[in-house]
Design an enzyme around this catalytic site. Structure first.
Site, PDB file in Angstrom:
ATOM      1  N   TYR A  33       0.825  -1.204   0.000  1.00 30.01           N
ATOM      2  CA  TYR A  33       0.000   0.000   0.000  1.00 30.01           C
ATOM      3  C   TYR A  33       0.858   1.252   0.000  1.00 30.01           C
ATOM      4  O   TYR A  33       2.069   1.192   0.216  1.00 30.01           O
ATOM      5  CB  TYR A  33      -0.971   0.001   1.178  1.00 30.01           C
ATOM      6  N   ARG A  52       8.386   4.107  -4.557  1.00 26.26           N
ATOM      7  CA  ARG A  52       8.366   3.088  -3.502  1.00 26.26           C
ATOM      8  C   ARG A  52       7.353   1.986  -3.806  1.00 26.26           C
ATOM      9  O   ARG A  52       7.605   0.807  -3.553  1.00 26.26           O
ATOM     10  CB  ARG A  52       8.094   3.710  -2.141  1.00 26.26           C
ATOM     11  N   ARG A 101      -7.707 -20.974  -1.573  1.00 28.78           N
ATOM     12  CA  ARG A 101      -6.594 -20.640  -0.687  1.00 28.78           C
ATOM     13  C   ARG A 101      -5.398 -21.534  -0.954  1.00 28.78           C
ATOM     14  O   ARG A 101      -5.546 -22.753  -1.033  1.00 28.78           O
ATOM     15  CB  ARG A 101      -7.040 -20.787   0.775  1.00 28.78           C
ATOM     16  N   LYS A 150       6.404  -2.094   1.892  1.00 29.81           N
ATOM     17  CA  LYS A 150       5.242  -1.492   2.576  1.00 29.81           C
ATOM     18  C   LYS A 150       4.030  -2.416   2.426  1.00 29.81           C
ATOM     19  O   LYS A 150       3.115  -2.164   1.650  1.00 29.81           O
ATOM     20  CB  LYS A 150       4.970  -0.094   2.008  1.00 29.81           C
ATOM     21  N   GLU A 182      11.908   2.374  14.389  1.00 29.62           N
ATOM     22  CA  GLU A 182      11.046   3.447  13.879  1.00 29.62           C
ATOM     23  C   GLU A 182       9.772   3.456  14.717  1.00 29.62           C
ATOM     24  O   GLU A 182       9.620   2.666  15.662  1.00 29.62           O
ATOM     25  CB  GLU A 182      10.715   3.227  12.394  1.00 29.62           C
TER      26      GLU A 182
HETATM   27  N1  PDD Z   1       2.866   4.983   7.379  1.00 29.12           N
HETATM   28  N2  PDD Z   1       7.540   3.687   8.943  1.00 29.12           N
HETATM   29  C1  PDD Z   1       6.397   2.966   8.934  1.00 29.12           C
HETATM   30  C2  PDD Z   1       6.376   1.647   9.628  1.00 29.12           C
HETATM   31  C3  PDD Z   1       5.250   3.467   8.266  1.00 29.12           C
HETATM   32  O1  PDD Z   1       4.111   2.744   8.251  1.00 29.12           O
HETATM   33  C4  PDD Z   1       5.310   4.733   7.640  1.00 29.12           C
HETATM   34  C5  PDD Z   1       4.146   5.322   6.901  1.00 29.12           C
HETATM   35  C6  PDD Z   1       6.529   5.461   7.706  1.00 29.12           C
HETATM   36  C7  PDD Z   1       6.693   6.802   7.054  1.00 29.12           C
HETATM   37  O2  PDD Z   1       6.727   6.692   5.644  1.00 29.12           O
HETATM   38  P1  PDD Z   1       6.214   7.894   4.724  1.00 29.12           P
HETATM   39  O3  PDD Z   1       6.999   9.103   5.123  1.00 29.12           O
HETATM   40  O4  PDD Z   1       6.556   7.445   3.363  1.00 29.12           O
HETATM   41  O5  PDD Z   1       4.744   8.061   4.982  1.00 29.12           O
HETATM   42  C8  PDD Z   1       7.616   4.887   8.348  1.00 29.12           C
HETATM   43  C9  PDD Z   1       1.706   5.456   6.646  1.00 29.12           C
HETATM   44  C10 PDD Z   1       1.551   6.931   6.639  1.00 29.12           C
HETATM   45  C11 PDD Z   1       0.472   4.707   7.146  1.00 29.12           C
HETATM   46  O6  PDD Z   1       0.612   3.532   7.373  1.00 29.12           O
HETATM   47  O7  PDD Z   1      -0.601   5.299   7.265  1.00 29.12           O
END
Ligand code: PDD
Length: 286
Positions: A33, A52, A101, A150, A182
């Site tokens: 996503y 990304r 599945r 992601k 993070e």
């Molecule tokens: N989350 N680290 C994690 C684990 C994240 O899920 C996100 C983003 C970030 C920051 O990435 P970016 O600057 O590209 O948004 C770092 C999004 C916003 C979410 O899950 O809603």
């Protein structure tokens, strides 16, 4: 007004957008996503999110169902039909519905499922939390080893948000081998004097799109950037701390595990970075 969403080529009222129970996104969290912010009806750092997305898909051996120009057109159409001034566009691509599945990936003729929807967040850039800062607790990072992809497997980050809520704070920072990786849905930073310190890129963290922009702007503003891991002790003793994400932008962190950071209120370095980030990104929005 009912929201219009995008599903596999069609723009539909949200109640009519249906996905199969055999979809691998539903059964296996087999999908990726992106979240792109919208300010004044325009997309923030759209190019970064496309890059990304392409990488996440390719790491999972999935085809990218659209060109960047097509993705942009879909985003813009949803922003327009839903009259989004400030908010975000959520995009998800899953490996689709193989009809039953199975752990193994299906053959290439199974088409991916593509879902996009908008969320209105009036006044997104004026979030009052930026004035007072947020509080975080630390929790162990027990996520899988490919956090650079992601994916939609967000259960542990959800548990982290719930742990924060139960502790009466705003978010959690993940700690592994004694150092911060993070935040649950954001990248983590500390400030010492004129220096911004944040963990180096690897498969241990998501390569934040906001992170890349903020580090670039920090260097342009004559700040020093050091990419390395830091501990909770070091963060508690720092002058300032903050997080970045597409939805929070640059957000001060004023308390970590009950200890005030600096003066316990947002500092000037983070305030300046937030201002530069928002100014520059608004100028470059599409
Ligand atoms: N989350 N680290 C994690 C684990 C994240 O899920 C996100 C983003 C970030 C920051 O990435 P970016 O600057 O590209 O948004 C770092 C999004 C916003 C979410 O899950 O809603």
């Amino acid at each position: 007004m009912t929201r219009t969403v995008y599903l596999n080529g069609a723009y539909l009222p949200e109640a009519e957008a249906k996905v199969s129970i055999f979809d691998r996104g539903f059964l296996m969290a087999d999908g990726v996503y992106e979240v792109t912010s919208v300010l004044d009806g325009k997309l923030i750092d759209f190019g970064g999110h496309c890059v990304r997305l392409a990488r996440s898909l390719s790491e999972l051996e999935m085809q990218n169902p659209h060109s960047d120009a097509e993705w942009l057109a879909i985003h813009r159409e949803l922003v327009a039909v839903n009259a989004i001034e400030d908010g975000m566009v959520y995009l998800q691509v899953t490996r689709g519905n193989p009809g039953d599945r199975d752990f193994a990936y299906p053959s290439d003729d199974v088409t991916p499922t593509v879902v996009l929807f908008t969320q209105a967040k009036p006044g997104l850039a004026d979030n009052p939390a930026a004035k007072v800062g947020i509080k975080v607790i630390s929790i162990p990072d027990i996520r899988w080893g490919r956090r650079d992809i992601k994916t939609v497997q967000l259960l542990y980050p959800s548990m982290g948000k719930m742990a924060a809520k139960k502790a009466g704070v705003d978010d959690s920072w993940f700690v592994e081998d004694g150092v911060v990786t993070e935040g649950t849905s954001n990248n983590a930073y500390i400030v010492k004097g004129n220096k911004i310190i944040t963990r180096q890129l690897s498969s241990d963290i998501l390569h934040g799109i906001t992170r890349a922009a903020v580090l670039r702007f920090a260097v342009e503003a004559q700040m020093e950037v050091e990419e390395r891991a830091f501990s909770i002790d070091e963060a508690q003793a720092a002058d300032e701390a903050f997080i970045t994400s597409a939805s929070a932008f640059v957000m001060p962190v004023v308390e970590i595990d009950g200890a005030a950071v600096g003066a316990g209120k947002p500092g000037h370095v983070v305030a300046r970075l937030r201002e530069i980030y928002l100014d520059e990104m608004r100028k470059a929005a599409v």
